[in-house]
Design an enzyme around this catalytic site. Sequence first.
Site: not given
Ligand code: IMP
Length: 505
Positions: A32, A58, A60
């Site tokens: 982020d 993700a 963006h």
């Molecule tokens: P996952 O990618 O859904 O498995 O999440 C794993 C960890 O990464 C969690 O703490 C999410 O909050 C964090 N996370 C996943 N994608 C993002 C993103 O785009 N921005 C910030 N944190 C993320």
Amino acid sequence: MKSGSLWRLSARLRAIFAPFQMLIVTGTYWGDEGKGKIVDLLSAMYQYAIRFSGGAGAGHTLVTPGGQKFIGHLIPCGIARRVRCVLGRGVFSDLKRFCTELDVAKGVFGENLPPIWVDKYSPVWTQWHELLEKWLEYAMGKKRVQTTGKAIGPLAGLRILRAGIEVRHLYGDPRLLRQRLTGLYVALKPCFDEMVRLGIIRKKEVWGPSKVERELLEHAPRIERYVTDTASGLFKAFCHRARLLFEAAQAPGLDIDLGTWPYVSAGHSVAAGAPLGTGMPLRAFARAVVLMVMKALPTRVGAGPFPSEIWDRKKCEQFALDHPELFKDTPDRIKFLRVKRALINAGRATAKDWAQYFQVLGYELGATTGRGRSVGWMDIMWLHYVIRINGPRWFALTRFDMLSGLKYVPVVVGYKLDGKRLQPGDMPDTDDLYRVEPIIENWKCWDEDITGISDWKALPYSAKQFIWKLEKLVGVRILLIGTGPARHQIIVRSSAAKKKVQIAA
Ligand code: IMP
């Protein structure tokens, strides 16, 4: 902004990036950080924008010159520049969300989108992956990761366990597709049965293989025209001297191997993920440069250590839920920021005041989940670590304008663990990271509002000193400085492109 100035901005960027046929853009902390804006800006210099890891979790964000917002979960942010957008082999394909994103993109950029490639070998999301993620989060109890709920972990995990399907299976022998789906179902069914028994889900919520297959095949025809062997296509393009921009998902703190495991996503968010997640040979990356996007104040969502965190993660989340009006352009927001800034500058602000000020000022809400993000101080120790593992040539510092109007801002310049100061480049393990004591220095800020400034010379002297100090401490030049969300609200420091800084000890 006048078109002449925009043209000058592009010309300077062109001159800087011309020698680099390949550019890898990564984040710095926990995501982020404004990669969307930077990729949007720099894609103009490249012909391909390539995602190499992660999935629909993700988010963006980019703002078009017309002021429209686009949040790319799967499609790279190069889309606004009409370059070829590639979802490489390291990206998990979520067909339904990809279709929805195509519709959103058409709404923002028009029906005639630039060419898009989806890798035929990319693992495919199914409803079972999402149920498995629910199960894992339940099983881990208090130690759960607090994921985005897009099944990124199960997609990566089952890929390694060699279960599931790839995009190509949707267009091949139907018997093979059915066999692979049935195999996955049989492997996961005991978990689902247990979930039903424990009342976590209802029995009818678990789809059988035919329903999962039907759902996938419903989206498959729409996606077919995008599906290709991206590794082969990219290599050919490279050999024809095409210019390639690689866009990491999230940031190094969330890298599966080099982040704060287990509180990470499940892909490679560091620069080294680019060759792996695209199938491009390492040799090709001799022509690459790494640019890391760092926001002035890091944020984190979900669980996991955050040594420079200002306040409390849960309370930040709750605060955003309780006060949605402060995250919109309302008079309440303006008043709130004025009051908090006055407290800060009077030296009477608590951690809560600082955190809420930056949370509101930065509209810190998750792009995928809408969760309130917790804010931290700039962290020099973390910067040393991520520089070591990514080898950036430059940084793009985003949201520098957030420091305007403050007398000073605390910066973490070291960690102490068990009473001992750590060396730059040392990074404690995840459990110790919770325990480190940050060593804080106050860095002078400036009064003037620098929003929208695009000329280095126009920055207040204290802002320049801030940048010089930061560069000297981390040993990497800051090439771009973001001063607002729009494309042109950026300072390009051509002088920084040439000169090196003395590497800090
Ligand atoms: P996952 O990618 O859904 O498995 O999440 C794993 C960890 O990464 C969690 O703490 C999410 O909050 C964090 N996370 C996943 N994608 C993002 C993103 O785009 N921005 C910030 N944190 C993320």
